[in-house]
Design a protein around this motif. Structure first.
Motif, PDB file in Angstrom:
ATOM      1  N   MET A   1       1.005  -1.394   0.169  1.00 49.73           N
ATOM      2  CA  MET A   1      -0.006  -0.010  -0.047  1.00 49.73           C
ATOM      3  C   MET A   1       0.898   1.296   0.032  1.00 49.73           C
ATOM      4  O   MET A   1       1.984   1.209   0.286  1.00 49.73           O
ATOM      5  N   GLU A   2       0.364   2.458  -0.517  1.00 47.29           N
ATOM      6  CA  GLU A   2      -0.846   2.436  -1.199  1.00 47.29           C
ATOM      7  C   GLU A   2      -0.610   2.397  -2.594  1.00 47.29           C
ATOM      8  O   GLU A   2       0.526   2.993  -3.249  1.00 47.29           O
ATOM      9  N   ALA A   3      -1.701   1.800  -3.455  1.00 42.99           N
ATOM     10  CA  ALA A   3      -1.325   1.438  -4.775  1.00 42.99           C
ATOM     11  C   ALA A   3      -0.963   2.744  -5.706  1.00 42.99           C
ATOM     12  O   ALA A   3      -0.013   2.602  -6.390  1.00 42.99           O
ATOM     13  N   HIS A   4      -1.420   4.072  -5.351  1.00 43.53           N
ATOM     14  CA  HIS A   4      -1.274   5.088  -6.167  1.00 43.53           C
ATOM     15  C   HIS A   4      -0.306   5.961  -5.728  1.00 43.53           C
ATOM     16  O   HIS A   4       0.170   6.902  -6.070  1.00 43.53           O
ATOM     17  N   ILE A   5       0.513   5.391  -4.549  1.00 44.72           N
ATOM     18  CA  ILE A   5       1.523   6.329  -4.046  1.00 44.72           C
ATOM     19  C   ILE A   5       2.928   5.446  -4.205  1.00 44.72           C
ATOM     20  O   ILE A   5       3.679   5.416  -4.970  1.00 44.72           O
ATOM     21  N   CYS A   6       3.202   4.674  -2.775  1.00 48.57           N
ATOM     22  CA  CYS A   6       4.381   3.981  -2.824  1.00 48.57           C
ATOM     23  C   CYS A   6       4.474   2.709  -3.574  1.00 48.57           C
ATOM     24  O   CYS A   6       5.654   2.707  -4.255  1.00 48.57           O
ATOM     25  N   VAL A   7       3.173   2.140  -3.998  1.00 48.42           N
ATOM     26  CA  VAL A   7       3.433   1.015  -5.073  1.00 48.42           C
ATOM     27  C   VAL A   7       3.792   1.701  -6.266  1.00 48.42           C
ATOM     28  O   VAL A   7       4.685   0.989  -7.004  1.00 48.42           O
ATOM     29  N   LEU A   8       3.064   2.619  -6.834  1.00 47.81           N
ATOM     30  CA  LEU A   8       3.180   3.145  -8.089  1.00 47.81           C
ATOM     31  C   LEU A   8       4.900   3.580  -8.278  1.00 47.81           C
ATOM     32  O   LEU A   8       5.335   3.294  -9.175  1.00 47.81           O
ATOM     33  N   GLN A   9       4.992   4.557  -7.412  1.00 47.25           N
ATOM     34  CA  GLN A   9       6.362   4.999  -7.414  1.00 47.25           C
ATOM     35  C   GLN A   9       7.691   4.013  -7.456  1.00 47.25           C
ATOM     36  O   GLN A   9       8.496   4.240  -8.143  1.00 47.25           O
ATOM     37  N   THR A  10       7.340   2.808  -6.744  1.00 43.86           N
ATOM     38  CA  THR A  10       8.239   1.825  -6.740  1.00 43.86           C
ATOM     39  C   THR A  10       8.457   1.060  -7.746  1.00 43.86           C
ATOM     40  O   THR A  10       9.452   0.795  -8.572  1.00 43.86           O
ATOM     41  N   ALA A  11       7.277   0.929  -8.401  1.00 45.13           N
ATOM     42  CA  ALA A  11       7.060   0.298 -10.047  1.00 45.13           C
ATOM     43  C   ALA A  11       7.864   1.046 -10.815  1.00 45.13           C
ATOM     44  O   ALA A  11       8.627   0.453 -11.591  1.00 45.13           O
ATOM     45  N   MET A  12       7.732   2.231 -11.007  1.00 47.81           N
ATOM     46  CA  MET A  12       8.345   2.979 -12.033  1.00 47.81           C
ATOM     47  C   MET A  12       9.775   3.241 -11.796  1.00 47.81           C
ATOM     48  O   MET A  12      10.636   3.017 -12.635  1.00 47.81           O
ATOM     49  N   GLY A  13      10.181   3.317 -10.211  1.00 47.38           N
ATOM     50  CA  GLY A  13      11.739   3.311 -10.045  1.00 47.38           C
ATOM     51  C   GLY A  13      12.352   1.839 -10.559  1.00 47.38           C
ATOM     52  O   GLY A  13      13.444   1.731 -10.836  1.00 47.38           O
ATOM     53  N   LEU A  14      11.654   0.766 -10.386  1.00 39.07           N
ATOM     54  CA  LEU A  14      12.310  -0.545 -10.615  1.00 39.07           C
ATOM     55  C   LEU A  14      12.454  -0.474 -12.149  1.00 39.07           C
ATOM     56  O   LEU A  14      13.374  -1.111 -12.420  1.00 39.07           O
ATOM     57  N   GLN A  15      11.370  -0.288 -12.808  1.00 35.54           N
ATOM     58  CA  GLN A  15      11.470  -0.350 -13.957  1.00 35.54           C
ATOM     59  C   GLN A  15      12.776   0.650 -14.606  1.00 35.54           C
ATOM     60  O   GLN A  15      13.297   0.105 -15.741  1.00 35.54           O
ATOM     61  N   ALA A  16      13.006   1.734 -14.095  1.00 30.57           N
ATOM     62  CA  ALA A  16      13.925   2.625 -14.669  1.00 30.57           C
ATOM     63  C   ALA A  16      15.298   1.921 -14.272  1.00 30.57           C
ATOM     64  O   ALA A  16      16.349   2.208 -14.752  1.00 30.57           O
ATOM     65  N   LEU A  17      15.253   0.901 -13.447  1.00 31.36           N
ATOM     66  CA  LEU A  17      16.542   0.257 -12.809  1.00 31.36           C
ATOM     67  C   LEU A  17      16.717  -0.913 -13.836  1.00 31.36           C
ATOM     68  O   LEU A  17      17.738  -1.839 -13.884  1.00 31.36           O
ATOM     69  N   GLY A  18      15.696  -1.331 -14.815  1.00 33.09           N
ATOM     70  CA  GLY A  18      15.885  -2.310 -15.720  1.00 33.09           C
ATOM     71  C   GLY A  18      14.927  -3.331 -15.383  1.00 33.09           C
ATOM     72  O   GLY A  18      15.406  -4.729 -15.674  1.00 33.09           O
ATOM     73  N   LYS A  19      14.348  -3.475 -14.112  1.00 35.07           N
ATOM     74  CA  LYS A  19      13.719  -4.866 -13.858  1.00 35.07           C
ATOM     75  C   LYS A  19      12.419  -4.932 -14.622  1.00 35.07           C
ATOM     76  O   LYS A  19      11.800  -4.097 -14.954  1.00 35.07           O
ATOM     77  N   GLN A  20      11.794  -6.263 -14.661  1.00 37.90           N
ATOM     78  CA  GLN A  20      10.553  -6.684 -15.171  1.00 37.90           C
ATOM     79  C   GLN A  20       9.756  -6.441 -13.707  1.00 37.90           C
ATOM     80  O   GLN A  20       9.616  -7.366 -12.870  1.00 37.90           O
ATOM     81  N   VAL A  21       8.631  -5.659 -13.796  1.00 37.41           N
ATOM     82  CA  VAL A  21       7.770  -5.195 -12.577  1.00 37.41           C
ATOM     83  C   VAL A  21       6.511  -6.075 -12.921  1.00 37.41           C
ATOM     84  O   VAL A  21       5.791  -5.847 -13.768  1.00 37.41           O
ATOM     85  N   PHE A  22       5.949  -6.607 -11.660  1.00 37.43           N
ATOM     86  CA  PHE A  22       4.764  -7.259 -11.600  1.00 37.43           C
ATOM     87  C   PHE A  22       3.933  -6.719 -10.401  1.00 37.43           C
ATOM     88  O   PHE A  22       4.628  -6.638  -9.418  1.00 37.43           O
ATOM     89  N   VAL A  23       2.602  -6.350 -10.702  1.00 38.13           N
ATOM     90  CA  VAL A  23       1.911  -5.927  -9.505  1.00 38.13           C
ATOM     91  C   VAL A  23       0.696  -6.921  -9.071  1.00 38.13           C
ATOM     92  O   VAL A  23       0.094  -6.813 -10.200  1.00 38.13           O
ATOM     93  N   ALA A  24       0.763  -7.319  -8.080  1.00 38.97           N
ATOM     94  CA  ALA A  24      -0.370  -8.339  -7.750  1.00 38.97           C
ATOM     95  C   ALA A  24      -1.460  -7.413  -7.335  1.00 38.97           C
ATOM     96  O   ALA A  24      -1.646  -6.917  -6.435  1.00 38.97           O
ATOM     97  N   GLU A  25      -2.615  -7.257  -8.381  1.00 34.91           N
ATOM     98  CA  GLU A  25      -3.529  -6.052  -8.160  1.00 34.91           C
ATOM     99  C   GLU A  25      -4.488  -6.434  -6.867  1.00 34.91           C
ATOM    100  O   GLU A  25      -4.827  -5.392  -6.218  1.00 34.91           O
ATOM    101  N   ASP A  26      -4.550  -7.907  -6.533  1.00 34.37           N
ATOM    102  CA  ASP A  26      -5.248  -7.977  -5.328  1.00 34.37           C
ATOM    103  C   ASP A  26      -4.499  -8.134  -4.040  1.00 34.37           C
ATOM    104  O   ASP A  26      -5.138  -8.073  -2.949  1.00 34.37           O
ATOM    105  N   ALA A  27      -3.287  -7.847  -4.319  1.00 34.68           N
ATOM    106  CA  ALA A  27      -2.656  -7.678  -2.892  1.00 34.68           C
ATOM    107  C   ALA A  27      -2.100  -6.369  -2.683  1.00 34.68           C
ATOM    108  O   ALA A  27      -1.103  -5.782  -1.874  1.00 34.68           O
TER     109      ALA A  27
END
Length: 185
Positions: free
Chosen positions: A109-135
């Motif tokens: 949590m929260e999907a629209h703040i820390c999860v979203l920003q972490t996902a974008m940051g991981l992509q910038a590091l070259g990671k393949q990012v998955f988000v478990a929508e129900d989690a």
């Protein structure tokens, strides 16, 4: 990095973001149980399949520790304290990532703040990012929906906890499959 859209246990690592006592208290009850159970499923499957996990805590002095239910399942997994919204802005977090595991599964949590920003940051590091929508969860379901749309648009793979777990398994055989099947009952 694998170009596969399927998560694979030997390439994966799991990150549980900011599932903390004071943050949980303000989440919609109707969705909270689902999100916590999905996080728990991912953590239990990760342990059984030797997928490394780590956890972040956003300003724990203010938002409290990770909820006890998940603390127990995290065991000795690293816990990263942060004040930045993106986990990738915390140097300790980046040092804990496994360089030989290019797929990162996100829950929390929260999907629209820390999860979203972490996902974008991981992509910038070259990671393949998955988000478990129900989690993942947000205080406002509209914010959750917006976050999922933004993440999809950015190329993050939106999945769910069961899909990820069964992709990690790959086949319906063996003791680990039996143990994970019991978790789903």
């Amino acid at each position: 990095m694998s170009s596969s859209a399927l998560s694979q246990a030997h390439l994966s690592q799991l990150v549980v973001i900011d599932v903390q006592t004071r943050l949980v208290a303000v989440m919609p009850e109707s969705q909270l149980k689902t999100a916590l159970n999905a996080c728990a499923l991912l953590l239990q499957a990760a342990r059984l399949l030797e997928v490394p996990a780590l956890c972040s805590e956003q300003y724990p002095r203010g938002l409290g520790p990770t909820v006890p239910m998940l603390q127990e399942l995290l065991g000795t997994a690293p816990r990263i304290e942060k004040t930045a919204f993106s986990c990738t802005a915390a140097p300790t977090f980046c040092r804990q990532l496994h360089s030989d595991r290019p797929q990162v599964m996100l829950a929390g949590m929260e999907a629209h703040i820390c999860v979203l920003q972490t996902a974008m940051g991981l992509q910038a590091l070259g990671k393949q990012v998955f988000v478990a929508e129900d989690a993942v969860i947000s205080r406002d379901p509209r914010h959750h929906a917006n976050a999922m749309a933004r993440l999809r648009e950015a190329g993050v793979i939106i999945s769910n906890s069961e899909s990820i777990v069964f992709e990690w398994l790959g086949k319906a055989e063996g003791d680990v499959f039996k143990q994970i099947s019991k978790l789903l009952r």
